[in-house]
Design an enzyme around this catalytic site. Structure first.
Site, short mmCIF file in Angstrom:
data_model
loop_
_atom_site.label_atom_id
_atom_site.label_comp_id
_atom_site.label_asym_id
_atom_site.label_seq_id
_atom_site.Cartn_x
_atom_site.Cartn_y
_atom_site.Cartn_z
N TYR A 26 4.57 -6.30 -1.54
CA TYR A 26 3.37 -6.46 -1.27
C TYR A 26 2.43 -6.90 -2.49
CZ TYR A 26 -1.69 -5.16 -0.74
OH TYR A 26 -3.06 -5.02 -0.72
N ILE A 38 -11.33 -4.00 5.93
CA ILE A 38 -12.51 -4.14 4.89
C ILE A 38 -13.47 -5.27 5.25
CG2 ILE A 38 -13.02 -4.54 2.35
CD1 ILE A 38 -10.14 -3.51 1.75
N THR A 69 -6.05 -6.70 -5.27
CA THR A 69 -5.65 -5.00 -5.31
C THR A 69 -5.43 -4.57 -6.69
OG1 THR A 69 -4.12 -3.61 -4.44
CG2 THR A 69 -3.47 -5.68 -4.49
N ASP A 70 -5.64 -3.13 -6.96
CA ASP A 70 -5.05 -2.46 -8.15
C ASP A 70 -3.65 -2.69 -8.20
OD1 ASP A 70 -4.62 -0.49 -6.06
OD2 ASP A 70 -5.97 0.88 -7.26
N GLU A 71 -2.95 -2.66 -7.02
CA GLU A 71 -1.69 -2.61 -7.04
C GLU A 71 -0.74 -3.79 -7.76
OE1 GLU A 71 0.49 -1.18 -3.77
OE2 GLU A 71 -1.46 -0.36 -2.88
N LYS A 121 0.41 -10.20 -3.63
CA LYS A 121 -0.96 -10.40 -4.11
C LYS A 121 -0.91 -10.97 -5.39
CE LYS A 121 -4.02 -8.95 -2.13
NZ LYS A 121 -4.99 -9.63 -0.79
P1 NAD Z 1 -5.84 -5.06 6.90
O1 NAD Z 1 -4.43 -5.16 7.09
O2 NAD Z 1 -6.86 -4.15 7.61
O3 NAD Z 1 -6.73 -6.47 7.65
C1 NAD Z 1 -6.21 -7.50 7.35
C2 NAD Z 1 -6.72 -8.75 8.47
O4 NAD Z 1 -6.15 -9.98 8.03
C3 NAD Z 1 -6.48 -8.48 9.94
O5 NAD Z 1 -7.59 -8.58 10.64
C4 NAD Z 1 -5.43 -9.44 10.23
O6 NAD Z 1 -5.31 -9.85 11.67
C5 NAD Z 1 -5.77 -10.33 9.22
N1 NAD Z 1 -4.37 -11.36 8.90
C6 NAD Z 1 -3.31 -11.02 8.58
N2 NAD Z 1 -2.57 -12.07 8.45
C7 NAD Z 1 -3.20 -13.21 8.85
C8 NAD Z 1 -3.18 -14.67 9.06
N3 NAD Z 1 -1.69 -14.97 8.82
N4 NAD Z 1 -4.05 -15.38 9.49
C9 NAD Z 1 -4.96 -14.87 9.73
N5 NAD Z 1 -5.46 -13.57 9.52
C10 NAD Z 1 -4.68 -12.82 9.23
O7 NAD Z 1 -6.38 -5.17 5.39
P2 NAD Z 1 -7.66 -4.49 4.65
O8 NAD Z 1 -7.27 -3.15 4.15
O9 NAD Z 1 -8.96 -4.82 5.33
O10 NAD Z 1 -7.52 -5.44 3.48
C11 NAD Z 1 -8.15 -6.50 3.13
C12 NAD Z 1 -7.94 -7.29 1.78
O11 NAD Z 1 -8.03 -6.23 0.81
C13 NAD Z 1 -6.41 -7.56 1.80
O12 NAD Z 1 -6.42 -8.57 0.97
C14 NAD Z 1 -5.75 -6.41 1.09
O13 NAD Z 1 -4.89 -6.77 0.05
C15 NAD Z 1 -7.03 -6.04 -0.02
N6 NAD Z 1 -6.96 -4.74 -0.47
C16 NAD Z 1 -7.19 -3.51 0.46
C17 NAD Z 1 -7.09 -2.49 -0.03
C18 NAD Z 1 -7.21 -1.17 1.09
O14 NAD Z 1 -7.38 0.10 0.58
N7 NAD Z 1 -7.22 -1.41 2.15
C19 NAD Z 1 -7.14 -2.05 -1.29
C20 NAD Z 1 -7.02 -3.08 -2.25
C21 NAD Z 1 -7.13 -4.54 -1.89
#
Ligand code: NAD
Length: 318
Positions: free
Chosen positions: A157, A19, A131-133, A161
């Site tokens: 997870y 994202i 997240t919705d979770e 969050k």
């Molecule tokens: P992702 O796993 O694709 O990306 C996470 C990014 O964070 C990666 O680039 C990773 O390298 C970086 N990262 C992880 N640990 C790190 C650390 N310790 N220090 C620095 N960087 C670090 O996640 P996403 O799907 O892009 O999700 C982004 C956010 O949105 C998250 O907070 C997730 O909880 C939330 N979210 C995601 C979804 C979904 O459907 N993907 C839905 C709701 C909420």
């Protein structure tokens, strides 16, 4: 322009992930007078190839682990960010069942490091991507989750969050930090790591491999095209009310079985490609979001699932 000459300097964490990279690819070119500082440690889910804007003058990258407060402190000193948009997280529910510890370290302690430095450096706004979770699970007949519902996280997870959310709330209350939060449903689209369901299923099917479907595939998720989410994030960043939480959902619920059948049909394949595997422990049945609040702020999803999934397929084919 020198970095500090930018009036607005947004520290974006996790910008190399799914994202975060879509957010940067969309908004860096549109906001030339804003400096975007991407802080990412590049885990398995982060990849600089996701970023199309790395040559833009208003974009910089710092390879930093948010668990390392000293290293983060240097980034805050160097760029003096005016705001933080916090995407970085360990984000895979299955991995959190196998190894909860790193979820607490990154999602809770990492968030705390960012909040504390944000207070210290007097940043103007902190946007937490949640997240919705965190709400827990619904049955088929329950009403959708509203922002005021109690949090009832059920996996390591979602618990991590929710922990991040409570900390952010505590920093707002105790230190007067301006915090806004988005809680989105399941995103899909380009740049998602292949360990997540849609990219995994597409890449398996493209290789002629079966797809592992949990249980009978009855669990229901709401699907949101990632570009719709990054527009919502930008709106909350600009117009969201301090202290408020905004649900962001696609208003498109599908069972995992129906999702799988849609992918199979788009690829001209049959249900013999489904491998029914043992269900995930504690698998939440259904998530669904009431999105009235963000719609009143001026957002709605614009990409129909039928369009978004074709774009997503094309991305993984290439
Ligand atoms: P992702 O796993 O694709 O990306 C996470 C990014 O964070 C990666 O680039 C990773 O390298 C970086 N990262 C992880 N640990 C790190 C650390 N310790 N220090 C620095 N960087 C670090 O996640 P996403 O799907 O892009 O999700 C982004 C956010 O949105 C998250 O907070 C997730 O909880 C939330 N979210 C995601 C979804 C979904 O459907 N993907 C839905 C709701 C909420």
């Amino acid at each position: 322009m020198m970095e500090k000459n930018y009036k607005e300097r947004i520290l974006v964490t996790g910008g190399a992930g799914f994202i975060g990279s879509n957010y940067l690819n969309h908004f860096v070119p549109k906001n030339k007078s804003t400096l975007f500082i991407n802080v990412d440690v590049l885990t398995y889910a982060g990849n600089l190839k996701n970023i199309n804007v790395s040559k833009e003058a208003n974009y910089v990258f710092e390879k930093v682990d948010i668990r390392d407060k000293g290293a983060l402190q240097k980034v805050f000193r160097k760029y003096q960010p005016t705001g933080v948009i916090h995407f970085a997280a360990e984000s895979h529910v299955d991995f959190s069942i196998k190894n909860p510890q790193i979820f607490l370290e990154t999602n809770v302690i990492g968030t705390d490091n960012l909040l504390a430095l944000s207070v210290k450096h007097k940043i103007k706004r902190f946007l937490l991507i949640s997240t919705d979770e965190v709400y827990g699970a619904l049955s088929q007949k329950d009403r959708s989750f509203e922002e005021t519902d109690l949090l009832d996280p059920r996996s390591p997870y979602s618990a991590s969050k929710a922990g991040a959310e409570y900390l952010a709330r505590a920093y707002a209350n105790t230190f007067g930090l301006d915090v806004v939060t988005t809680r989105s449903s399941n995103n899909y689209g380009p740049n998602q790591d292949k360990s997540k369901v849609i990219p995994l299923f597409i890449s398996n099917l493209l290789k002629g491999k079966k797809v592992p479907l949990y249980g009978k595939g009855l669990q229901v998720r709401d699907w949101l095209y990632v570009e719709d989410n990054v527009r919502a994030i930008n709106l909350v960043w600009r117009k969201g009310k301090s202290g408020e939480v905004y649900n962001v959902g696609g208003n498109y619920e599908l069972s995992n079985y129906d999702l799988t059948c849609k992918l199979l049909s788009l690829l001209g394949l049959g249900e013999e490609m489904i491998d029914y595997v043992k269900d995930r422990p504690g698998h939440d049945f259904r998530y669904s979001l009431n999105t009235d609040k963000i719609m009143k702020l001026g957002w709605k999803p614009e990409i129909f699932f039928s369009q978004g999934i074709i774009r997503t397929l094309d991305f993984y084919k290439n």
